[in-house]
Design a protein around this motif. Structure first.
Motif, PDB file in Angstrom:
ATOM      1  N   ALA A 208       0.799  -1.281  -0.334  1.00  0.00           N
ATOM      2  CA  ALA A 208       0.355   0.456   0.419  1.00  0.00           C
ATOM      3  C   ALA A 208       0.764   1.230  -0.026  1.00  0.00           C
ATOM      4  N   GLU A 234      -2.690  -0.165  -3.739  1.00  0.00           N
ATOM      5  CA  GLU A 234      -3.961  -0.196  -2.355  1.00  0.00           C
ATOM      6  C   GLU A 234      -3.361   1.729  -2.103  1.00  0.00           C
ATOM      7  N   ARG A 256      -8.752   3.984   4.114  1.00  0.00           N
ATOM      8  CA  ARG A 256      -8.028   3.923   3.007  1.00  0.00           C
ATOM      9  C   ARG A 256      -9.131   4.716   2.492  1.00  0.00           C
ATOM     10  N   HIS A 528      -9.222   0.569  -3.988  1.00  0.00           N
ATOM     11  CA  HIS A 528      -9.124  -0.820  -3.599  1.00  0.00           C
ATOM     12  C   HIS A 528      -7.584  -1.370  -4.220  1.00  0.00           C
ATOM     13  N   GLY A 529      -6.974  -0.652  -5.159  1.00  0.00           N
ATOM     14  CA  GLY A 529      -5.285  -1.508  -5.576  1.00  0.00           C
ATOM     15  C   GLY A 529      -5.919  -2.212  -6.935  1.00  0.00           C
TER      16      GLY A 529
END
Length: 657
Positions: A208, A234, A256, A528-529
Motif C-alpha cells: 500500500a 491500494e 483506505r 482498492h488497488g
C-alpha cells in the motif's frame, strides 16, 4: 539466533533490567580502558590500582544515574531517538564522577580521558540499544507488509515511527514532491521523487501507499491520488489535521482513501453569525432527525447551543441512534441542551401540532422525506403522502403556531422532474411558497442541493459493497453525471441559507462541478488497488484485462442523465459565496389548496393515475419518464382480474390522524 532473541523477550522485567545493568557496567569499564589506551598509547596503566579504584567509585553512581533517568524502564525493542538526551545526561554525569574520583584519590588519569570516555560511552550505550532493537524487531519484520509513505514531513515521520512500533506495516521509503528532501534519509528511510515510484514498485512488493499529508487541501489530495491511481496499489491515508489536533484520531489511524476525500471541495469556513442566528438560545426542531442530512443538522445545531433540540423521527431505531449519539456528545463537551426525541410521522396532524405547541418550537428544519428515486417511483402513494402531505401538515402547523423560521430541505431533482420523488419535492416547495406569499409570520425558505456523499441510497456505499464482493460494479449509463457535496458542508450551508431568509426564498447551493458516475466507479476500484474493465451485459466488452468489471445496466425508472439546480432563472448571489437565491414560479394558496386536497384524496384512494394527472396539471414542469402510472401495489391490484377495481379505498384521513 531467532530462538535466542525470542527467549529474551519472554524474560521478566527484573531480569531484563539486570541484563541491561550488567551490559552497561561492562560498557563503562570497556570505554574507560579504551579511552586510557588511546590517550597513553599503552596498557601499562592497567597495573595502577588507583585507576581501578577510580573506576570502582564512578561505576555505581553512573548506573544509578541511568536508572534515575528512566533508561532501564524503557523497552529496548521500542526505544527511539527520544532516549538519546537521557543517555547524554547520564554519560555526562558518569564522566564528571570519574574525573572527580580521579582527583580525589590521585589516580593517574589524564584530564583529557574523561572527555574521550564520555564520547565512547555515549556511542557504546546508544549503539548497543539500537542494535538490539533492530535484532529484536527482526523476527516480526518479515511478517509485515511493505509500504511507502507519501509525505516526508512531520506527519510522515511520526507515521513511520508509529508503524515501526506496530506489527502490520513496514515502511521502506518516503515519496515527497520537495526536491530538497529527495535523495536524503528520513527516519532511516530513503526519500524518492514521485516519478521514481513506479520503479520502486517494480523492484519491491509494496502492499500500500500511505498518504501522510493531513494538512493538504482537498484539491491537492485529489491531484496526488489521481496520479497514484494507475499504479494499481491500494491507497490509504491519515485522518485530517483537524481530527489529529482535536485528538479524535492519531498518526497511526490510517484508513483506505475514500471517494468522499476526493469529490468534496475544501469547505468555506462557516460564518458564526449565520450559523447561530436561528439556533442559539432557541427551540429547534429537526424532522427526519435520524436520516443522513437530518442527523448531521442535529450535530451542527448542537454545537451552536440551542435551548432545546427536538428530534422528530418516524423510525424508532434511527431516533434511538441519533439521540444516543447526541447525548454522548453532550457529555463529552459539557453542553446542557435539552434533547427531546419525538417518535412521530409528519403526516400526523394532531401530534405534529401538539409537539410544536408543547415545546414552543421557534425554528424548524424539515428534512423528513423519502428521497430514493426508484423506491419512491415504485411506492408512489407513500412517497407523495410523506413528501407532499407531510410537508403541508408540518408547514401549516408552523404557520398556525407562529414558528419563526421553517427551512425545507429540497433537492435538485425538483427541477424539471422526471420522477415522482422530484415532483413531490417540487410540490412541497410550492406549499412553502404559497404560505410565504400569504403573509405568514413564519419565514419559509427552501434549500436545493444535489447528492451528498455517503448518504443512505448513495451510489458510493453500493459501489463499496460490490467491490468487496468481487464485482461487478453496476453503473446506469456511461454518460450519467451527478453533483456531490459532503454531508457536513451541506448541513452548514442549509443552516446559513435559512438564516438569510426573508420569506419565500428558494436557495440553491453551489455544488461545484458534476461528476461522471462511470469515472467515480473506476476511481473507487483503483483506490482498492484493483484494475477496472467495462462489461457488455454479463460479459466483458473485450477480453478481461482487469480485476473488477463495470456493468452498464441502463437508467432506472425516472432517472435523468444530468441533474439541474434551477428551473430557468438566473440565480443571484447572497452574502455567502456558495449560496445563491432564485425566483421560481409559485401558486397562490387559493389555487394550490384544491390541488393538494385532490392529491390527498387520490393518495388515500390509492389512485395512482389521479396522482400523476395532478402532477401534470400543477406547475411542476413534470415530464414522467413512464407514460403509464407506476406503483407496485397499484400494478399488483390491476394485474388480478378477480380483484376489486382500482382505485382501492383506504381509511379516511380523519381516521389516520
Amino acid at each position: 539466533m531467532q530462538t535466542f532473541l525470542e527467549s529474551l523477550t519472554t524474560l521478566s522485567r527484573p531480569m531484563k533490567r539486570a541484563i541491561q545493568i550488567t551490559a552497561d557496567s561492562a560498557i563503562i569499564i570497556l570505554c574507560l580502558l579504551v579511552a586510557m589506551s588511546l590517550r597513553l598509547e599503552s596498557l601499562a596503566f592497567m597495573a595502577e590500582p588507583q585507576v581501578w579504584l577510580a573506576l570502582l567509585i564512578a561505576l555505581p553512581p553512573s548506573v544509578l544515574a541511568f536508572s534515575q533517568l528512566g533508561l532501564y524502564r524503557s523497552v529496548v525493542r521500542f526505544i527511539t531517538v527520544q532516549a538519546l538526551p537521557a543517555i547524554a545526561v547520564g554519560v555526562l554525569f558518569s564522566a564528571v564522577t570519574l574525573s572527580a574520583a580521579a582527583q580525589l584519590i590521585g589516580a593517574p588519569i589524564p584530564r583529557s580521558v574523561p572527555g574521550i570516555y564520555a564520547v565512547l560511552l555515549f556511542l557504546g550505550i546508544s549503539l548497543v540499544r539500537f542494535v538490539m532493537r533492530g535484532f529484536l524487531r527482526q523476527p516480526g519484520q518479515a511478517k509485515r507488509d511493505a509500504v511507502v509513505i507519501y509525505g516526508a514531513g512531520a506527519a510522515g515521520r511520526q507515521l513511520c515511527n508509529a508503524l515501526n512500533d506496530g506489527n502490520e506495516y513496514r515502511p521502506v521509503a518516503f515519496v515527497d514532491d520537495d526536491p530538497a528532501l529527495q535523495q536524503s534519509l528520513v527516519s532511516g528511510k530513503p526519500v524518492i521523487a514521485p516519478d521514481q515510484l513506479p520503479g520502486l514498485l517494480e523492484r519491491t512488493k509494496i502492499a500500500a501507499i500511505l498518504l501522510a499529508i493531513p494538512s493538504a487541501s482537498r484539491a491537492r489530495r485529489r491531484e496526488i491520488v489521481t496520479r497514484l491511481e494507475p499504479l494499481g496499489v491500494e491507497l490509504k491515508t491519515l485522518p485530517g489535521m483537524a481530527d489529529i489536533v482535536s485528538g479524535a484520531a492519531g498518526y497511526s489511524d490510517i484508513r483506505r482513501v475514500r471517494p468522499e476525500d476526493l469529490l468534496g471541495r475544501d469547505p468555506v469556513p462557516p460564518r458564526a453569525d449565520l450559523m447561530g442566528r436561528n439556533i442559539t438560545g432557541k427551540v429547534v426542531l429537526v424532522s427526519g432527525a435520524g436520516g443522513s442530512i437530518g442527523s448531521e443538522l442535529c450535530r451542527q445545531i448542537l454545537r451552536h447551543n440551542p435551548r432545546t433540540l427536538v428530534l422528530m423521527e418516524l423510525s424508532e431505531i434511527a431516533l434511538y441512534t441519533i439521540t444516543t449519539e447526541l447525548r454522548g456528545l453532550q457529555e463529552r463537551t459539557g453542553r446542557s441542551v435539552r434533547i427531546e426525541p419525538v417518535l412521530c410521522s409528519v403526516q400526523n396532524r394532531s401530534r405534529v401540532s401538539a409537539t410544536l405547541r408543547a415545546f414552543g418550537v421557534q425554528t424548524i428544519y424539515h428534512a423528513a422525506a423519502y428521497k430514493h428515486v426508484i423506491l419512491v417511483e415504485e411506492n408512489t402513494v407513500e412517497g407523495v403522502l410523506n413528501n407532499v402531505i407531510g410537508t403541508r401538515v408540518l408547514a401549516q402547523a408552523a404557520a398556525e403556531l407562529r414558528v419563526e423560521d421553517f427551512i425545507l430541505i429540497s433537492t435538485d431533482k425538483a427541477v424539471r422532474p422526471t420522477n415522482v420523488m422530484g415532483a413531490s419535492k417540487r410540490m412541497a416547495e410550492l406549499v412553502c411558497q404559497a404560505l410565504a406569499r400569504e403573509g405568514s409570520r413564519t419565514r419559509f425558505s427552501m434549500v436545493r442541493f444535489g447528492n451528498v456523499l455517503g448518504s443512505s441510497g448513495s451510489v458510493i456505499p453500493r459501489f463499496k459493497a460490490q467491490i468487496q464482493h468481487g464485482g461487478p460494479v453496476t453503473v446506469t449509463h456511461k454518460a450519467v453525471t451527478r453533483y456531490f457535496m459532503t454531508i457536513p458542508e451541506a448541513a452548514q450551508l442549509v443552516i446559513q441559507a435559512g438564516a438569510m431568509s426573508q420569506g419565500g426564498d428558494v436557495f440553491v447551493l453551489d455544488m461545484g462541478e458534476p461528476v461522471r458516475i462511470l469515472d467515480l466507479a473506476q476511481s473507487m476500484i483503483r483506490l482498492h488497488g484493483l484494475k477496472p474493465y467495462i462489461m457488455d451485459g454479463d460479459t466483458p466488452s473485450e477480453p478481461a484485462q482487469g480485476d473488477i468489471g463495470i456493468r452498464i445496466v441502463g437508467l432506472g425508472k425516472g432517472e435523468k442523465l444530468y441533474e439541474e439546480l434551477l428551473i430557468g432563472n438566473v440565480p443571484k448571489g447572497t452574502e455567502h459565496p456558495r449560496i445563491m437565491t432564485a425566483t421560481e414560479h409559485a401558486l397562490p394558496r387559493h389555487r394550490l389548496d384544491p390541488l393538494l386536497d385532490r392529491l390527498q384524496r387520490a393518495c388515500h384512494a390509492c389512485d395512482v393515475a389521479a396522482i400523476q394527472q395532478i402532477f401534470l396539471e400543477a406547475p411542476l414542469a413534470y415530464r414522467p419518464a413512464r407514460v403509464e402510472p407506476h406503483d407496485l401495489i397499484w400494478n399488483a391490484i390491476r394485474s388480478q382480474p378477480e380483484a376489486a377495481p382500482v382505485p382501492l379505498a383506504l381509511p379516511k384521513v380523519s381516521q389516520l390522524t
